[in-house]
Write a protein that holds these residues in place. Structure first.
Motif, PDB file in Angstrom:
ATOM      1  N   ALA A 168       0.826  -1.201   0.000  1.00 44.84           N
ATOM      2  CA  ALA A 168       0.000   0.000   0.000  1.00 44.84           C
ATOM      3  C   ALA A 168       0.863   1.255   0.000  1.00 44.84           C
ATOM      4  O   ALA A 168       2.073   1.213   0.239  1.00 44.84           O
ATOM      5  N   ARG A 169       0.232   2.380  -0.252  1.00 45.86           N
ATOM      6  CA  ARG A 169       0.933   3.659  -0.245  1.00 45.86           C
ATOM      7  C   ARG A 169       1.550   3.921   1.122  1.00 45.86           C
ATOM      8  O   ARG A 169       0.988   3.581   2.147  1.00 45.86           O
ATOM      9  N   GLN A 170       2.730   4.538   1.088  1.00 44.13           N
ATOM     10  CA  GLN A 170       3.449   4.931   2.295  1.00 44.13           C
ATOM     11  C   GLN A 170       3.730   3.732   3.213  1.00 44.13           C
ATOM     12  O   GLN A 170       3.614   3.799   4.416  1.00 44.13           O
ATOM     13  N   TYR A 171       4.091   2.626   2.559  1.00 39.69           N
ATOM     14  CA  TYR A 171       4.414   1.412   3.306  1.00 39.69           C
ATOM     15  C   TYR A 171       5.915   1.130   3.317  1.00 39.69           C
ATOM     16  O   TYR A 171       6.344   0.022   3.589  1.00 39.69           O
ATOM     17  N   GLY A 172       6.714   2.125   2.990  1.00 40.91           N
ATOM     18  CA  GLY A 172       8.156   1.974   3.106  1.00 40.91           C
ATOM     19  C   GLY A 172       8.826   1.282   1.945  1.00 40.91           C
ATOM     20  O   GLY A 172       9.972   0.819   2.067  1.00 40.91           O
ATOM     21  N   LYS A 173       8.145   1.234   0.774  1.00 40.33           N
ATOM     22  CA  LYS A 173       8.725   0.522  -0.368  1.00 40.33           C
ATOM     23  C   LYS A 173      10.013   1.192  -0.851  1.00 40.33           C
ATOM     24  O   LYS A 173      11.041   0.534  -1.028  1.00 40.33           O
ATOM     25  N   THR A 174       9.944   2.512  -1.072  1.00 39.55           N
ATOM     26  CA  THR A 174      11.106   3.211  -1.617  1.00 39.55           C
ATOM     27  C   THR A 174      12.258   3.218  -0.630  1.00 39.55           C
ATOM     28  O   THR A 174      13.432   3.064  -1.010  1.00 39.55           O
ATOM     29  N   THR A 175      11.948   3.382   0.651  1.00 36.99           N
ATOM     30  CA  THR A 175      12.999   3.332   1.670  1.00 36.99           C
ATOM     31  C   THR A 175      13.673   1.968   1.685  1.00 36.99           C
ATOM     32  O   THR A 175      14.905   1.854   1.766  1.00 36.99           O
ATOM     33  N   THR A 176      12.877   0.913   1.558  1.00 36.02           N
ATOM     34  CA  THR A 176      13.429  -0.444   1.519  1.00 36.02           C
ATOM     35  C   THR A 176      14.289  -0.645   0.272  1.00 36.02           C
ATOM     36  O   THR A 176      15.384  -1.213   0.339  1.00 36.02           O
ATOM     37  N   ASN A 202       6.946 -12.794  -0.121  1.00 38.44           N
ATOM     38  CA  ASN A 202       6.267 -12.949   1.170  1.00 38.44           C
ATOM     39  C   ASN A 202       7.017 -12.287   2.324  1.00 38.44           C
ATOM     40  O   ASN A 202       6.788 -12.631   3.489  1.00 38.44           O
ATOM     41  N   VAL A 203       7.903 -11.364   1.993  1.00 39.84           N
ATOM     42  CA  VAL A 203       8.658 -10.683   3.045  1.00 39.84           C
ATOM     43  C   VAL A 203       7.736  -9.736   3.798  1.00 39.84           C
ATOM     44  O   VAL A 203       7.019  -8.928   3.192  1.00 39.84           O
ATOM     45  N   ASP A 204       7.720  -9.842   5.124  1.00 36.18           N
ATOM     46  CA  ASP A 204       6.884  -8.979   5.963  1.00 36.18           C
ATOM     47  C   ASP A 204       7.497  -7.581   6.010  1.00 36.18           C
ATOM     48  O   ASP A 204       8.598  -7.396   6.532  1.00 36.18           O
ATOM     49  N   MET A 205       6.788  -6.595   5.478  1.00 37.34           N
ATOM     50  CA  MET A 205       7.313  -5.229   5.448  1.00 37.34           C
ATOM     51  C   MET A 205       6.687  -4.344   6.523  1.00 37.34           C
ATOM     52  O   MET A 205       6.932  -3.137   6.558  1.00 37.34           O
ATOM     53  N   SER A 206       5.870  -4.929   7.393  1.00 40.52           N
ATOM     54  CA  SER A 206       5.373  -4.162   8.530  1.00 40.52           C
ATOM     55  C   SER A 206       6.502  -4.027   9.557  1.00 40.52           C
ATOM     56  O   SER A 206       7.482  -4.770   9.525  1.00 40.52           O
ATOM     57  N   LEU A 207       6.358  -3.066  10.457  1.00 36.48           N
ATOM     58  CA  LEU A 207       7.381  -2.826  11.467  1.00 36.48           C
ATOM     59  C   LEU A 207       7.049  -3.617  12.729  1.00 36.48           C
ATOM     60  O   LEU A 207       5.940  -3.519  13.255  1.00 36.48           O
ATOM     61  N   SER A 208       7.997  -4.398  13.199  1.00 32.20           N
ATOM     62  CA  SER A 208       7.768  -5.251  14.355  1.00 32.20           C
ATOM     63  C   SER A 208       7.843  -4.449  15.648  1.00 32.20           C
ATOM     64  O   SER A 208       8.390  -3.339  15.691  1.00 32.20           O
ATOM     65  N   TYR A 263      -1.777  -0.156  17.891  1.00 32.74           N
ATOM     66  CA  TYR A 263      -2.618   0.785  17.150  1.00 32.74           C
ATOM     67  C   TYR A 263      -2.407   0.679  15.642  1.00 32.74           C
ATOM     68  O   TYR A 263      -3.334   0.875  14.861  1.00 32.74           O
ATOM     69  N   THR A 264      -1.195   0.394  15.207  1.00 34.66           N
ATOM     70  CA  THR A 264      -0.849   0.500  13.788  1.00 34.66           C
ATOM     71  C   THR A 264      -0.678  -0.828  13.074  1.00 34.66           C
ATOM     72  O   THR A 264      -0.668  -0.868  11.842  1.00 34.66           O
ATOM     73  N   ASN A 265      -0.516  -1.908  13.827  1.00 35.06           N
ATOM     74  CA  ASN A 265      -0.166  -3.207  13.257  1.00 35.06           C
ATOM     75  C   ASN A 265       1.103  -3.110  12.404  1.00 35.06           C
ATOM     76  O   ASN A 265       1.298  -3.854  11.461  1.00 35.06           O
ATOM     77  N   GLY A 266       1.957  -2.124  12.751  1.00 31.49           N
ATOM     78  CA  GLY A 266       3.241  -1.988  12.077  1.00 31.49           C
ATOM     79  C   GLY A 266       3.202  -1.273  10.752  1.00 31.49           C
ATOM     80  O   GLY A 266       4.189  -1.317   9.999  1.00 31.49           O
ATOM     81  N   TYR A 267       2.086  -0.605  10.412  1.00 30.89           N
ATOM     82  CA  TYR A 267       2.019   0.146   9.153  1.00 30.89           C
ATOM     83  C   TYR A 267       3.046   1.271   9.227  1.00 30.89           C
ATOM     84  O   TYR A 267       2.934   2.175  10.052  1.00 30.89           O
ATOM     85  N   PRO A 268       4.089   1.252   8.373  1.00 30.83           N
ATOM     86  CA  PRO A 268       5.234   2.161   8.545  1.00 30.83           C
ATOM     87  C   PRO A 268       4.874   3.643   8.643  1.00 30.83           C
ATOM     88  O   PRO A 268       5.398   4.355   9.501  1.00 30.83           O
ATOM     89  N   PHE A 269       4.003   4.130   7.765  1.00 25.42           N
ATOM     90  CA  PHE A 269       3.647   5.549   7.829  1.00 25.42           C
ATOM     91  C   PHE A 269       3.003   5.899   9.161  1.00 25.42           C
ATOM     92  O   PHE A 269       3.321   6.921   9.784  1.00 25.42           O
ATOM     93  N   LEU A 270       2.089   5.062   9.629  1.00 27.03           N
ATOM     94  CA  LEU A 270       1.377   5.353  10.871  1.00 27.03           C
ATOM     95  C   LEU A 270       2.327   5.332  12.068  1.00 27.03           C
ATOM     96  O   LEU A 270       2.216   6.166  12.974  1.00 27.03           O
ATOM     97  N   VAL A 271       3.259   4.374  12.079  1.00 21.54           N
ATOM     98  CA  VAL A 271       4.256   4.320  13.155  1.00 21.54           C
ATOM     99  C   VAL A 271       5.072   5.611  13.170  1.00 21.54           C
ATOM    100  O   VAL A 271       5.226   6.266  14.211  1.00 21.54           O
ATOM    101  N   SER A 272       5.592   5.987  12.017  1.00 24.55           N
ATOM    102  CA  SER A 272       6.435   7.185  11.937  1.00 24.55           C
ATOM    103  C   SER A 272       5.637   8.448  12.230  1.00 24.55           C
ATOM    104  O   SER A 272       6.138   9.383  12.866  1.00 24.55           O
TER     105      SER A 272
END
Length: 528
Positions: free
Chosen positions: A42-50, A215-221, A252-261
């Motif tokens: 999804a958008r703002q999920y840290g793809k470009t940063t990764t 299948n790499v988990d891209m959510s933040l642990s 709250y975020t389930n590790g969604y990168p944008f929401l965490v940041s």
């Protein structure tokens, strides 16, 4: 000093961020195996940063060409020849940035790039690319970011078909081609055929059917978030409990990168203007940050609601899941479900459709409830009129809220009728409470207890939590079981007082609010 970042690429030397080392290592294994694959999140999920971190890692062993299709305008996809010209322009621009040796083909590429009348075709472009792969001392990895830019045209499908052909020839004929190709974007390339091909053509023969599963988990642990907060704490000395904060943010975020940041960014900036310093990195500060996020009209929320409105049947289903506790079985062949997962709104939770995280859930509750507010809903109006009497010394008087809600309900509707549905009770109560806590507190529905028999509403108000169980009356035995369940739930939250709201169809019921003691817990039970 570092800051939290929610725009563009996160850079480890400039920004507080979760360590991506293990994630990059997993992705590199796919590259080492020669896989072609898509990173669609999804958008703002840290793809470009990764991808930026991956590029740096891969460059130690491979020649990495990192292209961004956002750099190609709409006209660049209008014809095959124009696309080849634009692709050559990207190659020339990235040659020095990526430090790759294209000396064997650069003359041809520059000629095509500068041609006033583009004539080179895709086949000719790939002949040159294969010449480069053959001559290169190191294997070449091609990374293309923002492939969504290309998803509405046939030229891109033809480009994918060429990549597929070379991939197959590599294994079948032993030709040397790209070691790995990585396409990144929101859209799963497998869906492109549905957007482009005429209805009378086959929709099953995807031009990217060679892609390996990603299948790499891209959510933040939780551990990753904790380590990031520990780095921040070492710089700022706030006195926060990093482990506790990491758990709450993850919940709250389930590790969604944008929401965490974004939560961390708001805690570091805006929240400090609203509460005292010692409360910022606590549940109280988190409540303030979440409240600010939910009040934003950010591009992420805009994208989610737009995509939801484009799928009206699924929108109604999600409304039913949230308001009625309906369970929807996950079906990977159901296109609407697959698309909403792709956009980040829902997830597969033990083969059941769930909204991705608590913040999205609350955003959707607010969105659906606002539709009722626009109709001048009487419960919202009554809650708004009475809100000032429900707060005492900075704390909610939930017992009084229940008493007034029961009174309001019976003034309007009288006795419950059989046509009453579970969703009616949820909507009416949430509409009543919403203006009471609006601007000061948050609420969410506990996913583990939400079903067609029971719902737990958790209100966070100025650092204090209140648990309210909503349910349809199913008899005394079920009610006693509910009392024990909410007692256990109060233990989990470290609370000694809870609340229950029962919608009871019995004619001889006792309407109102009463106190019940269950062990060492005090419950206020309201009956409608």
């Amino acid at each position: 000093m570092k800051t939290f970042n929610t725009t563009a690429v996160c850079i480890p030397t400039k920004h507080y961020m979760v360590d991506l080392t293990e994630r990059v290592k997993e992705i590199k294994e796919l590259v080492d195996q020669g896989k072609y694959f898509t990173i669609n999140r999804a958008r703002q999920y840290g793809k470009t940063t990764t991808l930026t971190a991956l590029r740096k890692n891969l460059s130690e062993e491979y020649d990495v060409l990192f292209l961004d299709f956002q750099s190609i305008g709409e006209s660049g996809f209008s014809t095959e020849e124009k696309f080849v010209q634009e692709f050559c322009r990207l190659l020339c621009n990235r040659r020095k940035l990526d430090n790759v040796d294209m000396s064997c083909i650069i003359g041809t590429i520059e000629k095509w790039k500068d041609s006033e009348e583009p004539k080179a075709r895709l086949g000719e472009l790939f002949d040159e690319l294969m010449k480069w792969c053959e001559a290169s001392e190191r294997d070449i990895v091609l990374i293309i970011d923002e492939v969504d830019t290309a998803t509405n045209n046939q030229v891109f499908l033809d480009f994918l078909a060429q990549l597929r052909d070379k991939y197959i020839s590599r294994d079948r004929d032993g030709i040397r081609t790209f070691q790995s190709v990585i396409l990144a974007g929101v859209t799963d390339v497998k869906h492109l055929k549905n957007k482009i091909r005429p209805e009378d053509e086959s929709k099953e023969n995807s031009p990217w059917n060679i892609a390996a599963d990603f299948n790499v988990d891209m959510s933040l642990s939780e551990d990753g978030i904790r380590n990031m907060l520990q780095e921040y704490e070492a710089d700022h000395g706030t006195g926060m409990d990093c482990a506790a904060m990491a758990k709450m943010i993850r919940d709250y975020t389930n590790g969604y990168p944008f929401l965490v940041s974004r939560i961390c960014e708001l805690l570091d900036t805006s929240v400090k203007d609203k509460i005292s310093a010692d409360k910022i990195w606590t549940q109280w500060g988190l409540d303030e940050a979440v409240k600010l996020i939910l009040s934003e009209n950010n591009t992420l929320f805009q994208s989610l609601t737009k995509n939801l409105n484009n799928l009206p049947e699924l929108k109604q289903t999600i409304r039913s899941i949230l308001m009625e506790g309906t369970r929807l079985t996950w079906n990977g062949q159901q296109d609407a479900i697959v698309q909403m997962e792709m956009y980040g709104l829902i997830r597969n939770d033990h083969n059941t459709v769930k909204v991705s995280n608590r913040i999205f859930e609350t955003m959707l509750y607010n969105y659906f409830l606002s539709e009722e507010e626009m109709k001048s809903n009487v419960f919202f109006r009554e809650g708004d009129l009475n809100r000032n009497i429900f707060v005492e010394n900075g704390k909610l008087n939930v017992r009084l809220i229940l008493e007034h809600f029961v009174e309001t309900y019976h003034q309007i509707y009288g006795e419950l009728e059989e046509k009453f549905k579970e969703k009616d009770g949820r909507e009416f109560f949430l509409l009543y409470v919403k203006p009471v806590i609006n601007g000061t507190g948050n609420y969410y529905i506990e996913a583990q207890t939400r079903d067609q028999k029971r719902t737990d509403v958790i209100i966070d108000y100025l650092g204090q939590q209140y648990i309210i169980e909503l349910k349809i009356w199913h008899g005394e035995r079920y009610n006693e079981s509910g009392e024990e369940q909410i007692s256990d739930y109060l233990d989990y939250f470290g609370l000694d007082t809870g609340y229950m709201l029962s919608f009871n169809f019995n004619k001889n019921k006792e309407i109102g609010v009463k106190q019940v003691h269950v062990g060492d817990k005090l419950l206020y039970e309201a009956t409608v």
